[in-house]
Write a protein that holds these residues in place. Structure first.
Motif: not given
Length: 486
Positions: A6-10, A46-49, A112-116
């Motif tokens: 999921v993170l690798q897709a970013g 922490l996930l943020s833009t 998706s990150v949260t779910e993973a």
């Protein structure tokens, strides 16, 4: 999480990594707020833009410091709409604080990150529950079966995948399981170990330690606590920790004689952990015949200023004895330590671990070769030059080959006919100038004894009156006894 698809897709780019990437993630929080730190409890990813972050460098530094003080596990910033690049001020604070900082160069769904992460956390919690249940069943079974302390320690080590040591209150090692770690190295790392007390009903008996090792789903301390509880139940059932000292001594003796130590440093470390030192001391291996309990022997040795490690087996007490150089092991001192009615076999003095091991083996070989009735006696390997010579060449294949070659016809005869020719031959070489005494030692009449000798001479094709032949046979028999005893 960084390795998760999921993170690798970013297309993540690690800005601050290294040891920071080892931080545990307890939860995930998504926010662009500049005041998000006050909403965190610690351990969050922490996930943020970065859309709501301040723009001034000083404000960015204060923002990053607040996240660090809140205990955030790491910061993941998706570049694009909020931030086109990671601000230098933020990267500067994260590097100084050792806080993981990741830039995502492609857009992904934060949900998706949260779910993973949540799936991983729930799976880990489920694994931990299952593992705790398995451990509970394992250690409960050990407690109900009355498993000795060394078995509990070994099972604890296997459960953890790390070396485990049990100490008493004097910090003496009672039992250990070091897995593939050398004993000396493991015992030298005890200062860095996790530890829990072994206690119950307000009484503490010792400490259970686990050396650094892999993480465990149930938690390393949980495993240690389960092991310590099983050990405490054992102490309650046995009425105290008296069995621990006997176990520690027996473990050292068994390991020494079973050659389960990798090198002399391991032997020295194990002995030192029980208060037994060799430096500046006179050390001997001894065997005391007919000793029913080693506890009195240990107490008397300590009263004499010595240190002793003793184990009981087969009606004999097998012991390592360390005395001050000013107190040589006289016959009177032997009788004082072992008891005045005992026959004691004393190995040569030693000043290092290999010499001590050879001394113990030589004493055991002498005891095995001497089953004569009578007495209290003190028999010393130093007074038996052939026994000492054979002990020094115990592992020499040439000596073993000589023994097998010379005795083969007699051994085959005894095996096929359940004969006693080896015993007769042993009596002969023990009394080379007195065949009447040799016959008496064999518990045979003189006529039967002479018939056996004639048969042995025919089988070997040898003259049993020849001194060189008798010497060679004596050597072969001594080597055979040593090999069988080993």
């Amino acid at each position: 999480m960084l390795a998760d698809p999921v993170l690798q897709a970013g297309a993540p780019e690690v800005i601050v990594g290294g040891a920071a990437l080892e931080a545990d993630v307890r939860w995930v929080h998504v926010s662009d707020s500049a005041g998000v730190a006050r909403l965190l409890d610690g351990g969050e990813l922490l996930l943020s833009t970065g859309a709501g972050w301040p723009s001034a460098p000083d404000a960015l530094r204060e923002f990053a410091r607040a996240l660090h003080h809140a205990g955030v596990a790491g910061i993941v910033v998706e570049l694009g709409s909020g931030q086109t690049g990671i601000p230098d001020a933020v990267a500067e604070v994260c590097r100084g604080a050792g806080l993981a900082l990741i830039a995502l160069t492609r857009e992904i769904k934060f949900v998706s990150v949260t779910e993973a992460v949540h799936r991983s956390l729930i799976a880990a919690q489920t694994d931990a529950l299952h593992e705790r249940q398995r451990l509970h069943e394992l250690f409960t079974a050990l407690s109900l079966q009355g498993a000795p302390a060394d078995v509990v320690v070994a099972e604890t080590a296997r459960a953890l995948g790390a070396a485990v040591v049990l100490e008493n209150l004097a910090h003496e090692v009672i039992a250990h399981e070091t897995l593939r770690t050398p004993v000396a190295e493991a015992l030298g790392q005890r200062a860095d170990a996790d530890r829990v007390p072994v206690q119950a009903r307000g009484v503490r008996w010792g400490t259970l330690l686990a050396l650094p090792g892999p993480a465990h789903p149930a938690g390393r301390l949980t495993v240690l606590e389960q092991g310590a509880t099983a050990l405490a139940f054992g102490c309650l059932a046995d009425g105290g920790d008296a069995e621990w000292s006997l176990l520690a001594h027996r473990g050292i003796i068994d390991d020494l004689l079973g050659a389960r130590f990798a090198n002399p440093a391991d032997i020295a470390a194990r002995l030192a952990s029980g208060g037994f030192t060799l430096s500046g001391r006179l050390c001997h291996g001894i065997v005391a015949r007919g000793v029913e309990s080693t506890a009195d022997l240990v107490d008397r040795a300590r009263q004499a200023g010595g240190a002793v490690v003793a184990a009981h087996g087969g009606g004999d007490a097998v012991a390592l004895l360390s005395l001050p150089e000013s107190a040589p092991l006289t016959d009177a001192l032997v009788a004082r330590i072992a008891g005045p009615t005992r026959t004691v076999f004393v190995g040569p003095a030693a000043d290092d671990v290999l010499g001590l091991l050879a001394s113990l083996r030589a004493a055991r070989d002498l005891a095995a070769s001497d089953r004569a009735e009578g007495g209290p006696r003190v028999r010393r390997v130093d007074d038996r030059p052939l026994e000492r010579f054979v002990a020094s060449l115990r592992d020499d294949q040439r000596l073993l080959a000589h023994s097998e070659r010379m005795l083969a016809p007699v051994v085959a005869y005894d095996r096929e006919r359940r004969g006693d020719l080896l015993e007769v031959l042993a009596a002969l070489v023990a009394h080379p100038g007195n065949r009447s005494a040799a016959a008496a030692a064999s518990h045979l009449s003189r006529s039967v004894f002479y018939q056996r000798l004639t048969l042995i001479a025919d089988l070997l094709g040898a003259d049993l009156d020849d001194g060189e032949t008798l010497a060679a046979l004596h050597l072969a028999l001594s080597a055979r006894r040593g090999a069988a005893h080993t």
